[in-house]
Design an enzyme around this catalytic site. Sequence first.
Site, PDB file in Angstrom:
ATOM      1  N   GLU A 142      -7.875  -6.045   5.513  1.00 52.29           N
ATOM      2  CA  GLU A 142      -7.787  -5.622   4.115  1.00 52.29           C
ATOM      3  C   GLU A 142      -6.618  -6.293   3.399  1.00 52.29           C
ATOM      4  OE1 GLU A 142      -8.490  -1.526   5.684  1.00 52.29           O
ATOM      5  OE2 GLU A 142      -9.157  -1.178   3.637  1.00 52.29           O
ATOM      6  N   ASN A 148       0.875  -1.168   0.000  1.00 52.76           N
ATOM      7  CA  ASN A 148       0.000   0.000   0.000  1.00 52.76           C
ATOM      8  C   ASN A 148       0.912   1.217   0.000  1.00 52.76           C
ATOM      9  OD1 ASN A 148      -1.824   2.008   0.471  1.00 52.76           O
ATOM     10  ND2 ASN A 148      -2.640   1.167   2.380  1.00 52.76           N
ATOM     11  N   ARG A 169      -2.742  -2.136  -3.236  1.00 51.09           N
ATOM     12  CA  ARG A 169      -3.993  -1.427  -2.959  1.00 51.09           C
ATOM     13  C   ARG A 169      -4.025  -0.147  -3.797  1.00 51.09           C
ATOM     14  NH1 ARG A 169      -5.098   2.934   1.324  1.00 51.09           N
ATOM     15  NH2 ARG A 169      -7.340   3.191   1.127  1.00 51.09           N
ATOM     16  N   HIS A 222     -12.992   2.277   0.946  1.00 47.03           N
ATOM     17  CA  HIS A 222     -12.950   1.194   1.944  1.00 47.03           C
ATOM     18  C   HIS A 222     -13.647  -0.061   1.429  1.00 47.03           C
ATOM     19  CE1 HIS A 222     -12.836   4.249   5.542  1.00 47.03           C
ATOM     20  NE2 HIS A 222     -11.603   3.969   5.137  1.00 47.03           N
ATOM     21  N   ARG A 252     -11.978  14.397   9.187  1.00 50.27           N
ATOM     22  CA  ARG A 252     -12.845  14.847   8.090  1.00 50.27           C
ATOM     23  C   ARG A 252     -14.239  15.186   8.595  1.00 50.27           C
ATOM     24  NH1 ARG A 252     -11.318   9.766   5.035  1.00 50.27           N
ATOM     25  NH2 ARG A 252      -9.242  10.195   4.222  1.00 50.27           N
TER      26      ARG A 252
END
Length: 392
Positions: free
Chosen positions: A378, A7, A88, A176, A235
């Site tokens: 993941e 990633n 990813r 996600h 966020r």
Amino acid sequence: MTVLVINSGSSSIKYQLVDPESGEAIAVGLVEQIGEESSHIKHTYKGEKHEYDQPIADHGEGLRFVLDLFENIGPKLADAHIEAVGHRVVQGGNHFDGPALVTQEVRDLIEELAPLAPLHNPAHLRGIDVARELLDVPHVVVFDTAFFQSLPEEAARYALDREIADKYSIRRYGAHGTSHQFVAQAVADYVSRDDLKQIVLHLGNGASVSAVLNGKAVDTSMGLTPLEGLVMGTRTGDIDPAAIFHLSRVGGLSIDEIDNLFNKQSGLKGLAGVNDMRAVWSLAESGDAHAREALDIYVHRIVKYIGSYAAVMGGLDVIAFTAGIGENDDLLRAEVLERLAGFGLKLDAETNAVRGDEIRQISTDDSSVQVLVVPTNEELAIARQAMEVIGK
Ligand code: AMP
């Protein structure tokens, strides 16, 4: 048989050597602050952490350093039988509804999508390019958006001028997705049923919720970018876009300043001063009113989405909590479920308080909706998808 999962971010490379069958993470590590005065490197193998601080100029040098760590600390890659590298990628736009083998064409499409994920896709490409140079095995890309390519048009299309929206590719892509898909499948396996109306709550530093009907995503809270939806660490989540016009016209803020404010200075951090949920709780418990209010806003937003997604699916069988907060924060889960008591949801306080790495039920058997805690993974999901693509 292993898969190296990579990633790569704009200034970092995270990696994990995974056994896709057993799910074991054989070695885990990261290179941070690439291109800065000094970079930080961490490699964990057989429970031992090895850390280094030294300058790493770019992703190529970073990955070469990592490969040396495998050689010198272990496990030796020649003995690890790497079948594939799984990368990813955040944004697959409308081009990818599943994983793909990296070819020149696939590489070009990821590059074409860069305007939709300017911080991520170019960084992923850097990682993919150097990894392909250094590791002569098939490389597979797994997209955060792929699971949400099944969204019906009524959920994916914004009520924006059609021509403008299409010209600039403005629609709901979600994010996600690898986690939502992994968790939804784990739930179906756990309850031995595929025909399920599920809501998956991925509550980490970034947070998103999806509605999954019979294994397919039908709505999700993240939109064109990961900014939309739930309250997150830094966020805003949902906010009236007119706040941007107002901040620009009245506050005199530039677009970049507003982008930074909404993505990096808001959410829990903007409300309570800290973005880590554990820190928010400890402030709230010491009587900090802003921290307590931040928790209320966080929970309110989740409950609002659960209600709307249950309505979208015409019912609800399972709610699944996952990621850092979803898996570990029993107090938060209890607050969410308390607000849903009017719909017959009943928390089992005893199982909710138990910590563990296994999927588990935290609702009572007579609850109207089954509520589960599902550890997400993941990296394992990426490793397994990579194996599927190469036909193993
Ligand atoms: P993730 O992005 O999935 O790694 O999740 C990070 C978030 O999980 C941070 O806000 C952490 O504070 C939160 N988290 C991790 N452990 C706990 C815990 N035991 N209780 C509450 N929040 C936690």
